[in-house]
Each structure stands twice: as C-alpha cells, then as structure tokens.
Design a protein around this motif. Structure first.
Motif, PDB file in Angstrom:
ATOM      1  N   PRO A 109     -54.764  17.275   3.114  1.00 23.57           N
ATOM      2  CA  PRO A 109     -55.697  18.232   3.717  1.00 23.57           C
ATOM      3  C   PRO A 109     -55.224  19.682   3.620  1.00 23.57           C
ATOM      4  O   PRO A 109     -56.033  20.585   3.410  1.00 23.57           O
ATOM      5  CB  PRO A 109     -55.772  17.783   5.187  1.00 23.57           C
ATOM      6  CG  PRO A 109     -55.457  16.328   5.134  1.00 23.57           C
ATOM      7  CD  PRO A 109     -54.451  16.172   4.030  1.00 23.57           C
ATOM      8  N   ILE A 110     -53.927  19.925   3.740  1.00 22.72           N
ATOM      9  CA  ILE A 110     -53.425  21.299   3.619  1.00 22.72           C
ATOM     10  C   ILE A 110     -53.637  21.810   2.197  1.00 22.72           C
ATOM     11  O   ILE A 110     -54.040  22.963   1.996  1.00 22.72           O
ATOM     12  CB  ILE A 110     -51.944  21.375   4.041  1.00 22.72           C
ATOM     13  CG1 ILE A 110     -51.823  21.201   5.565  1.00 22.72           C
ATOM     14  CG2 ILE A 110     -51.310  22.698   3.599  1.00 22.72           C
ATOM     15  CD1 ILE A 110     -50.405  21.055   6.062  1.00 22.72           C
ATOM     16  N   ARG A 111     -53.390  20.969   1.211  1.00 26.14           N
ATOM     17  CA  ARG A 111     -53.644  21.375  -0.178  1.00 26.14           C
ATOM     18  C   ARG A 111     -55.130  21.654  -0.402  1.00 26.14           C
ATOM     19  O   ARG A 111     -55.498  22.597  -1.108  1.00 26.14           O
ATOM     20  CB  ARG A 111     -53.139  20.305  -1.135  1.00 26.14           C
ATOM     21  CG  ARG A 111     -51.631  20.269  -1.247  1.00 26.14           C
ATOM     22  CD  ARG A 111     -51.167  19.256  -2.296  1.00 26.14           C
ATOM     23  NE  ARG A 111     -49.740  19.187  -2.317  1.00 26.14           N
ATOM     24  CZ  ARG A 111     -49.023  18.112  -1.966  1.00 26.14           C
ATOM     25  NH1 ARG A 111     -49.629  16.999  -1.596  1.00 26.14           N
ATOM     26  NH2 ARG A 111     -47.713  18.134  -2.000  1.00 26.14           N
ATOM     27  N   ALA A 112     -55.983  20.836   0.199  1.00 21.78           N
ATOM     28  CA  ALA A 112     -57.433  21.050   0.079  1.00 21.78           C
ATOM     29  C   ALA A 112     -57.838  22.383   0.707  1.00 21.78           C
ATOM     30  O   ALA A 112     -58.656  23.110   0.144  1.00 21.78           O
ATOM     31  CB  ALA A 112     -58.199  19.891   0.719  1.00 21.78           C
ATOM     32  N   MET A 113     -57.254  22.714   1.849  1.00 26.17           N
ATOM     33  CA  MET A 113     -57.544  24.002   2.482  1.00 26.17           C
ATOM     34  C   MET A 113     -57.045  25.147   1.603  1.00 26.17           C
ATOM     35  O   MET A 113     -57.704  26.185   1.488  1.00 26.17           O
ATOM     36  CB  MET A 113     -56.905  24.089   3.867  1.00 26.17           C
ATOM     37  CG  MET A 113     -57.554  23.191   4.900  1.00 26.17           C
ATOM     38  SD  MET A 113     -59.232  23.686   5.305  1.00 26.17           S
ATOM     39  CE  MET A 113     -58.923  25.219   6.157  1.00 26.17           C
ATOM     40  N   GLY A 118     -58.304  29.574  -2.093  1.00 29.29           N
ATOM     41  CA  GLY A 118     -58.252  30.171  -3.423  1.00 29.29           C
ATOM     42  C   GLY A 118     -59.631  30.449  -3.985  1.00 29.29           C
ATOM     43  O   GLY A 118     -59.853  31.434  -4.688  1.00 29.29           O
ATOM     44  N   ARG A 119     -60.561  29.594  -3.663  1.00 25.76           N
ATOM     45  CA  ARG A 119     -61.922  29.745  -4.187  1.00 25.76           C
ATOM     46  C   ARG A 119     -62.778  30.717  -3.378  1.00 25.76           C
ATOM     47  O   ARG A 119     -63.609  31.432  -3.931  1.00 25.76           O
ATOM     48  CB  ARG A 119     -62.593  28.375  -4.226  1.00 25.76           C
ATOM     49  CG  ARG A 119     -63.971  28.425  -4.825  1.00 25.76           C
ATOM     50  CD  ARG A 119     -64.528  27.073  -5.103  1.00 25.76           C
ATOM     51  NE  ARG A 119     -65.853  27.207  -5.695  1.00 25.76           N
ATOM     52  CZ  ARG A 119     -66.647  26.211  -5.926  1.00 25.76           C
ATOM     53  NH1 ARG A 119     -66.247  24.995  -5.655  1.00 25.76           N
ATOM     54  NH2 ARG A 119     -67.822  26.405  -6.446  1.00 25.76           N
ATOM     55  N   TYR A 120     -62.585  30.754  -2.057  1.00 24.99           N
ATOM     56  CA  TYR A 120     -63.519  31.487  -1.210  1.00 24.99           C
ATOM     57  C   TYR A 120     -62.941  32.696  -0.466  1.00 24.99           C
ATOM     58  O   TYR A 120     -63.686  33.387   0.244  1.00 24.99           O
ATOM     59  CB  TYR A 120     -64.154  30.541  -0.184  1.00 24.99           C
ATOM     60  CG  TYR A 120     -65.044  29.523  -0.843  1.00 24.99           C
ATOM     61  CD1 TYR A 120     -66.289  29.886  -1.343  1.00 24.99           C
ATOM     62  CD2 TYR A 120     -64.629  28.204  -0.997  1.00 24.99           C
ATOM     63  CE1 TYR A 120     -67.103  28.966  -1.962  1.00 24.99           C
ATOM     64  CE2 TYR A 120     -65.435  27.273  -1.625  1.00 24.99           C
ATOM     65  CZ  TYR A 120     -66.678  27.656  -2.104  1.00 24.99           C
ATOM     66  OH  TYR A 120     -67.481  26.739  -2.722  1.00 24.99           O
ATOM     67  N   THR A 121     -61.672  33.004  -0.618  1.00 22.71           N
ATOM     68  CA  THR A 121     -61.089  34.139   0.108  1.00 22.71           C
ATOM     69  C   THR A 121     -61.825  35.438  -0.194  1.00 22.71           C
ATOM     70  O   THR A 121     -62.147  36.205   0.720  1.00 22.71           O
ATOM     71  CB  THR A 121     -59.589  34.281  -0.196  1.00 22.71           C
ATOM     72  OG1 THR A 121     -58.920  33.125   0.331  1.00 22.71           O
ATOM     73  CG2 THR A 121     -59.001  35.530   0.431  1.00 22.71           C
ATOM     74  N   GLU A 122     -62.103  35.697  -1.452  1.00 20.75           N
ATOM     75  CA  GLU A 122     -62.796  36.942  -1.800  1.00 20.75           C
ATOM     76  C   GLU A 122     -64.166  37.016  -1.139  1.00 20.75           C
ATOM     77  O   GLU A 122     -64.572  38.073  -0.649  1.00 20.75           O
ATOM     78  CB  GLU A 122     -62.906  37.086  -3.308  1.00 20.75           C
ATOM     79  CG  GLU A 122     -61.576  37.396  -3.970  1.00 20.75           C
ATOM     80  CD  GLU A 122     -61.709  37.608  -5.469  1.00 20.75           C
ATOM     81  OE1 GLU A 122     -62.789  38.037  -5.930  1.00 20.75           O
ATOM     82  OE2 GLU A 122     -60.721  37.344  -6.166  1.00 20.75           O
ATOM     83  N   ALA A 123     -64.882  35.904  -1.103  1.00 17.22           N
ATOM     84  CA  ALA A 123     -66.209  35.887  -0.478  1.00 17.22           C
ATOM     85  C   ALA A 123     -66.102  36.112   1.027  1.00 17.22           C
ATOM     86  O   ALA A 123     -66.920  36.836   1.611  1.00 17.22           O
ATOM     87  CB  ALA A 123     -66.906  34.559  -0.771  1.00 17.22           C
ATOM     88  N   VAL A 124     -65.103  35.519   1.657  1.00 20.43           N
ATOM     89  CA  VAL A 124     -64.912  35.708   3.096  1.00 20.43           C
ATOM     90  C   VAL A 124     -64.562  37.165   3.392  1.00 20.43           C
ATOM     91  O   VAL A 124     -65.128  37.784   4.300  1.00 20.43           O
ATOM     92  CB  VAL A 124     -63.825  34.753   3.635  1.00 20.43           C
ATOM     93  CG1 VAL A 124     -63.435  35.102   5.066  1.00 20.43           C
ATOM     94  CG2 VAL A 124     -64.302  33.302   3.559  1.00 20.43           C
TER      95      VAL A 124
END
Length: 141
Positions: A109-113, A118-124
């Motif tokens: 789960p930590i790797r999934a987070m 990595g995918r959504y930080t810029e969008a957030v």
C-alpha cells in the motif's frame, strides 16, 4: 456468493471491515490512523527497502527529521506492532529496528500511495494554487 461478489471479495473491495459503512469503529480507519503521522510511512518504507537499521542510520537516510521526532515515530510504530526493537547487550548499547509481519504487509500500500503521488502531485498542487487566489485557507491537519 455470486461470482461477482466472490471476485470483489478476492480483491478486498467488499470485505466486511466491521461497524458498517462510515462507522467510527470501522477497521479500515485503523490503517489510516496507524500511518497518519508524517514520518511513519517513510520509516516503514525505508526499513522495508534496507532491512534492520540503527536509529543513527535512519537519521542519516531520512532528511528533515530530528532525533526526537524519529524516536517518537519509532516508539509509535513499535506500539502499533509495525516495528520490532532489538536491543543488544553490548557496550556501547546497540539497538536495531526492523519491520514485523504487519509492517512488511504495509509496503504494498505504501508503494501504491507513492505511485499515486508520482502521478497526481502536480495536479494536486495546481488545484491548491488555483484555490489560494480566492482567499480561502484550509487547515492541513
């Protein structure tokens, strides 16, 4: 049980987590509470990747954490059964920390987070930046 229900159950989506949907005693909340501290998931991940480590080695590898905060996090992780503390009867005293079975189980789960971040930080961050000009402030706690 229908095939669809069995498939969902195998994937963990329809597990009975106790207390009913959104209940205060829902077992799923335990997972979020256990890792809600800023440093706990970092320590679990590092111990999972590197194996048992001494506190000084953890301090060296984790940027921005003080010895006091690291000690508090290690005690909290030990209290929650995610980390095991091994003290050696040596002079000077030596202590190693390693993951328990429960701690190892959190690596996925930590790797999934991490992948999500990595995918959504810029969008957030973009959403936060567009929210700020309105003068609205949110408490990040």
């Amino acid at each position: 049980m229908s095939d669809t229900a069995a498939e969902a159950d195998e994937e963990g989506r329809d597990e009975d987590l106790g207390g009913g949907e959104y209940a205060a005693d829902c077992q799923a909340r335990v997972a979020f509470e256990v890792l809600s501290n800023r440093w706990d998931s970092v320590i679990v991940y590092l111990l999972g990747e590197s194996g048992p480590m001494r506190p000084r080695a953890l301090l060296t590898r984790i940027g921005g954490i003080s010895p006091k905060v690291l000690n508090q996090a290690l005690r909290r992780l030990e209290y929650n059964g995610l980390v095991a503390r091994q003290a050696y009867a040596e002079a000077p005293p030596r202590v190693d920390y390693s993951l328990t079975e429960a701690g190892l189980a959190l690596l996925g789960p930590i790797r999934a987070m991490g992948a999500w971040a990595g995918r959504y930080t810029e969008a957030v961050l973009a959403a936060q930046a567009s929210f700020a000009p309105r003068g609205d402030r949110l408490d990040r706690s």
